[in-house]
Design a protein around this motif. Structure first.
Motif, PDB file in Angstrom:
ATOM      1  N   THR A 216      41.741  47.834  38.714  1.00 43.09           N
ATOM      2  CA  THR A 216      40.939  46.788  38.056  1.00 43.09           C
ATOM      3  C   THR A 216      42.070  45.600  37.427  1.00 43.09           C
ATOM      4  O   THR A 216      41.696  44.407  37.509  1.00 43.09           O
ATOM      5  N   GLY A 217      42.964  46.258  36.738  1.00 40.14           N
ATOM      6  CA  GLY A 217      43.953  45.192  36.471  1.00 40.14           C
ATOM      7  C   GLY A 217      44.824  44.196  37.433  1.00 40.14           C
ATOM      8  O   GLY A 217      44.716  42.981  37.305  1.00 40.14           O
ATOM      9  N   LEU A 218      44.836  44.828  38.647  1.00 40.91           N
ATOM     10  CA  LEU A 218      45.403  44.142  39.948  1.00 40.91           C
ATOM     11  C   LEU A 218      44.389  43.091  40.265  1.00 40.91           C
ATOM     12  O   LEU A 218      44.434  42.097  40.618  1.00 40.91           O
ATOM     13  N   MET A 219      43.116  43.420  40.368  1.00 35.03           N
ATOM     14  CA  MET A 219      42.041  42.632  40.774  1.00 35.03           C
ATOM     15  C   MET A 219      41.870  41.428  39.772  1.00 35.03           C
ATOM     16  O   MET A 219      41.598  40.450  40.273  1.00 35.03           O
ATOM     17  N   THR A 220      42.003  41.582  38.472  1.00 33.29           N
ATOM     18  CA  THR A 220      42.141  40.700  37.613  1.00 33.29           C
ATOM     19  C   THR A 220      42.920  39.705  37.733  1.00 33.29           C
ATOM     20  O   THR A 220      43.156  38.302  37.602  1.00 33.29           O
ATOM     21  N   ALA A 221      44.218  40.227  37.775  1.00 30.83           N
ATOM     22  CA  ALA A 221      45.546  39.192  38.315  1.00 30.83           C
ATOM     23  C   ALA A 221      45.308  38.565  39.683  1.00 30.83           C
ATOM     24  O   ALA A 221      45.567  37.167  39.616  1.00 30.83           O
ATOM     25  N   ILE A 222      44.637  39.011  40.419  1.00 30.72           N
ATOM     26  CA  ILE A 222      44.265  38.225  41.677  1.00 30.72           C
ATOM     27  C   ILE A 222      43.362  37.139  41.288  1.00 30.72           C
ATOM     28  O   ILE A 222      43.437  35.867  41.809  1.00 30.72           O
ATOM     29  N   GLU A 223      42.244  37.492  40.659  1.00 28.22           N
ATOM     30  CA  GLU A 223      41.235  36.489  40.299  1.00 28.22           C
ATOM     31  C   GLU A 223      41.820  35.451  39.488  1.00 28.22           C
ATOM     32  O   GLU A 223      41.458  34.287  39.587  1.00 28.22           O
ATOM     33  N   ALA A 224      43.029  35.661  38.527  1.00 25.96           N
ATOM     34  CA  ALA A 224      43.736  34.560  37.766  1.00 25.96           C
ATOM     35  C   ALA A 224      44.384  33.554  38.787  1.00 25.96           C
ATOM     36  O   ALA A 224      44.436  32.381  38.331  1.00 25.96           O
ATOM     37  N   GLN A 225      44.791  33.989  39.788  1.00 27.70           N
ATOM     38  CA  GLN A 225      45.733  33.294  40.649  1.00 27.70           C
ATOM     39  C   GLN A 225      44.801  32.859  41.886  1.00 27.70           C
ATOM     40  O   GLN A 225      45.510  32.534  42.906  1.00 27.70           O
ATOM     41  N   LYS A 226      43.572  32.965  41.744  1.00 28.97           N
ATOM     42  CA  LYS A 226      42.666  32.787  43.132  1.00 28.97           C
ATOM     43  C   LYS A 226      43.118  31.247  43.471  1.00 28.97           C
ATOM     44  O   LYS A 226      43.140  30.293  42.696  1.00 28.97           O
ATOM     45  N   ASP A 227      43.007  31.047  44.733  1.00 25.68           N
ATOM     46  CA  ASP A 227      43.094  29.932  45.781  1.00 25.68           C
ATOM     47  C   ASP A 227      44.738  29.104  45.470  1.00 25.68           C
ATOM     48  O   ASP A 227      44.826  28.107  45.784  1.00 25.68           O
ATOM     49  N   LYS A 228      45.510  30.110  44.866  1.00 26.13           N
ATOM     50  CA  LYS A 228      47.127  29.642  44.780  1.00 26.13           C
ATOM     51  C   LYS A 228      47.855  30.753  45.592  1.00 26.13           C
ATOM     52  O   LYS A 228      47.581  32.070  45.528  1.00 26.13           O
ATOM     53  N   PRO A 229      48.939  30.472  46.053  1.00 29.64           N
ATOM     54  CA  PRO A 229      49.889  31.293  46.531  1.00 29.64           C
ATOM     55  C   PRO A 229      50.232  32.318  45.654  1.00 29.64           C
ATOM     56  O   PRO A 229      50.705  32.053  44.555  1.00 29.64           O
ATOM     57  N   MET A 230      50.256  33.661  46.072  1.00 33.35           N
ATOM     58  CA  MET A 230      50.560  34.969  45.409  1.00 33.35           C
ATOM     59  C   MET A 230      51.218  35.864  46.086  1.00 33.35           C
ATOM     60  O   MET A 230      51.255  35.987  47.169  1.00 33.35           O
ATOM     61  N   ASN A 231      52.383  36.223  45.252  1.00 34.92           N
ATOM     62  CA  ASN A 231      53.479  36.906  46.000  1.00 34.92           C
ATOM     63  C   ASN A 231      52.981  38.423  45.781  1.00 34.92           C
ATOM     64  O   ASN A 231      53.279  39.059  44.797  1.00 34.92           O
ATOM     65  N   VAL A 232      52.194  38.912  46.840  1.00 37.75           N
ATOM     66  CA  VAL A 232      51.780  40.197  46.870  1.00 37.75           C
ATOM     67  C   VAL A 232      52.741  41.428  46.964  1.00 37.75           C
ATOM     68  O   VAL A 232      52.588  42.513  46.185  1.00 37.75           O
ATOM     69  N   THR A 233      54.005  41.145  47.527  1.00 35.16           N
ATOM     70  CA  THR A 233      54.960  41.814  47.256  1.00 35.16           C
ATOM     71  C   THR A 233      55.433  42.628  46.059  1.00 35.16           C
ATOM     72  O   THR A 233      55.488  43.659  45.705  1.00 35.16           O
ATOM     73  N   ASP A 234      55.556  41.579  44.849  1.00 38.57           N
ATOM     74  CA  ASP A 234      55.759  41.704  43.684  1.00 38.57           C
ATOM     75  C   ASP A 234      54.421  42.453  43.023  1.00 38.57           C
ATOM     76  O   ASP A 234      54.697  43.344  42.214  1.00 38.57           O
ATOM     77  N   TRP A 235      53.432  41.834  43.238  1.00 40.54           N
ATOM     78  CA  TRP A 235      52.314  42.363  42.547  1.00 40.54           C
ATOM     79  C   TRP A 235      51.890  44.053  42.958  1.00 40.54           C
ATOM     80  O   TRP A 235      51.522  44.801  42.100  1.00 40.54           O
TER      81      TRP A 235
END
Length: 551
Positions: A216-235
């Protein structure tokens, strides 16, 4: 007096050389010496100092200290020349592995596979694959090392009946001995029983709320960075480290919450990179750890781990975690020794390491393929979406999705978490692997990357085809070689927990979001920049997540 005469004799250099040859043939040719490297170096230079002191005190021609130093240094050099010349000749032409094919330089020193790691920038698994294509299923990778790509080796080396034991690489953490590093089969079996309780079905049910919380915390982080490049390796690293930190130390590293890399993760990544470069030259580790300044980070890292263990030992969590079972066993031990405590600390470290690196790399490679192959994502959604429509989604529901597991398996097949395989040691009497006799006390590796991409085992091996695990089983010619978690007595004890995490994250993200590679992201560069630091490490992968479009 005879010794003094010999020490001053013009033939003393010849005798020193012959002594080096004898030392190799009678001493160094037998047993394991990696962990004794600092002691051997200290003994060598101590002997040099003693000879200088003895000679200047009792030998008339040695009264001049500079002359004594030069003469004794010459003797030492001659001893080393004799030792290493004997070693090289023996390894090149008379060693028990001489009949196995491979590069000539591999016969002489483990520096050869180490050089491959440096030359390829930690792509040793690809170098090994190329060697197998050139030389066949059995390749001499080092003086006492074989890489074996014969499919029959998987069972011969890993099954419960195997006579193989763990190799000298597993001494690398000494004096600490985690479960993974226990080389004695009986000791390992006894310690594993405690871990089995910590990863049993009941325990996994207890851990599931934690997995849900961090998902759930990870989904919240994705929602916060939605529409922008997100380094998923780190996350994905943040996610897996937080889960395992909670289960080992009773608290999260808070990386998913804060989006900031923790010291533990950074230090561990550095350690794993160094392990990737030097895993074939085990003797370098004890030397580095014994040198002041150079061992600063090593001491700092273990000071941190020990402090976390001390804090966790004072806690009384509401629900058991993995460490609870290990601590309970530790408390039963009487008397409690320093070694017992060091082993407990090493086991806490192992909980985090074994459960984080492998999970995060699998998630990263899995989402790389989903982002670059839309038809794979579409097929997965057809299987996952109905799970969410039926009501509450939990681990039991997710485990029933064969296609979800197939996608996970395919990521593990193309990008195994331990691509070059793990180290095993054949029994003193030797053993048969397939139709080939492998001599005793031989270090063997089964290169998973090579096996999993071998046409004899999988058709169209370079393609990401999840259906090979479901409706197109003909594409898995010999699925028995597919053991990404290993199997037998040394299999990954956290397999089911890892699958729970992988299923949760994959299902929730693909159901909720659309995602693509960020602009400028090069798929070829991503695969090219993966590294083999014992476990697979992924480079940055930037994805852009958007609200999922309804059909």
């Amino acid at each position: 007096m005879e010794f003094l005469t010999l020490l001053q004799s013009p033939h003393s250099f010849l005798w020193a050389t012959l002594l080096g040859v004898v030392a190799h043939l009678t001493l160094f040719r037998h047993g394991e010496w990696d962990m004794s490297a600092p002691a051997l170096i200290a003994a060598f230079f101590s002997t040099q100092l003693l000879l200088v002191g003895y000679g200047t005190a009792y030998a008339p021609s040695f009264k001049a200290v500079p002359f004594a130093v030069l003469h004794v240094s010459g003797l030492g050099i001659c001893f080393l020349v004799g030792t290493f010349t004997s070693i090289l000749i023996y390894r090149a032409f008379f060693h028990r592995l001489s009949r196995f094919p491979g590069p000539f330089w591999a016969r002489l020193s483990t520096i050869y596979p180490t050089s491959l790691s440096f030359r390829s920038k930690l792509h040793l698994y690809e170098e090994v694959q190329a060697l197998h294509r050139q030389y066949g299923d059995f390749v001499r990778l080092g003086p006492m090392e074989l890489s074996i790509a014969d499919p029959r080796a998987v069972q011969a080396v890993n099954s419960a009946q195997t006579p193989c034991t763990k190799g000298p690489w597993y001494n690398g953490m000494r004096p600490r001995v985690a479960l993974q590093n226990s080389r004695d089969k009986q000791e390992h079996s006894q310690r594993r029983k405690v871990w089995d309780r910590g990863f049993g079905a009941k325990s996994l049910r207890d851990y599931e709320p934690r997995v849900v919380t961090y998902t759930t915390g990870l989904m919240t982080a994705i929602e916060a960075q939605k529409d922008k490049p997100m380094n998923v390796t780190d996350w994905f690293n943040f996610y897996s480290f937080d889960v395992m930190g909670d289960l080992a130390f009773g608290k999260s590293f808070d990386m998913v919450k804060n989006g900031v890399k923790h010291y533990f993760m950074n230090s561990l990544k550095t350690n794993m990179t160094m392990a990737g470069y030097f895993k074939h030259v085990v003797w370098t580790a004890p030397i580095m750890r014994s040198i002041p300044i150079l061992n600063f980070e090593h001491k700092r890292f273990w000071k941190f781990v020990n402090s976390q263990v001390d804090e966790r030992m004072q806690m009384k969590p509401d629900k058991p975690d993995v460490f609870s079972y290990l601590l309970e066993e530790y408390e039963k031990q009487e008397p409690k020794t320093a070694q017992n405590l060091m082993n407990l600390q090493a086991d806490a470290y192992l909980i985090v390491v074994a459960g984080s690196d492998t999970t995060s790399s699998t998630l990263t490679t899995l989402f790389f393929h989903l982002a670059t192959e839309p038809h794979v994502l579409a097929a997965l959604r057809k299987q996952v979406d109905p799970l969410f429509e039926s009501g509450e989604v939990d681990s039991v529901t997710l485990a029933k999705s064969k296609h979800l597991d197939a996608v996970i398996n395919e990521a593990l097949r193309l990008h195994p978490p331990v691509p070059s395989g793990v180290q095993r040691l054949t029994p003193p009497e030797g053993m048969m692997i397939g139709q080939t006799f492998v001599p005793g006390n031989t270090i063997v590796y089964i290169p998973f990357y090579t096996l999993f991409r071998d046409k004899r085992n999988f058709k169209r091996p370079e393609e990401f085809i999840p259906e090979r695990w479901t409706t197109k089983s003909e594409l898995a010619v010999d699925a028995s070689v597919f053991v990404p978690f290993s199997y037998g007595p040394y299999s990954c004890i956290g397999k089911q927990l890892a699958l729970m995490e992988l299923r949760y994250v994959t299902a929730f993200i693909v159901h909720r979001y659309d995602f693509t590679l960020a602009q400028g992201e090069d798929p070829a560069k991503f695969t090219r920049d993966m590294t083999d630091g014992f476990t697979l490490a992924c480079p940055p992968l930037h994805l852009v997540f958007t609200d999922r479009k309804t059909a």
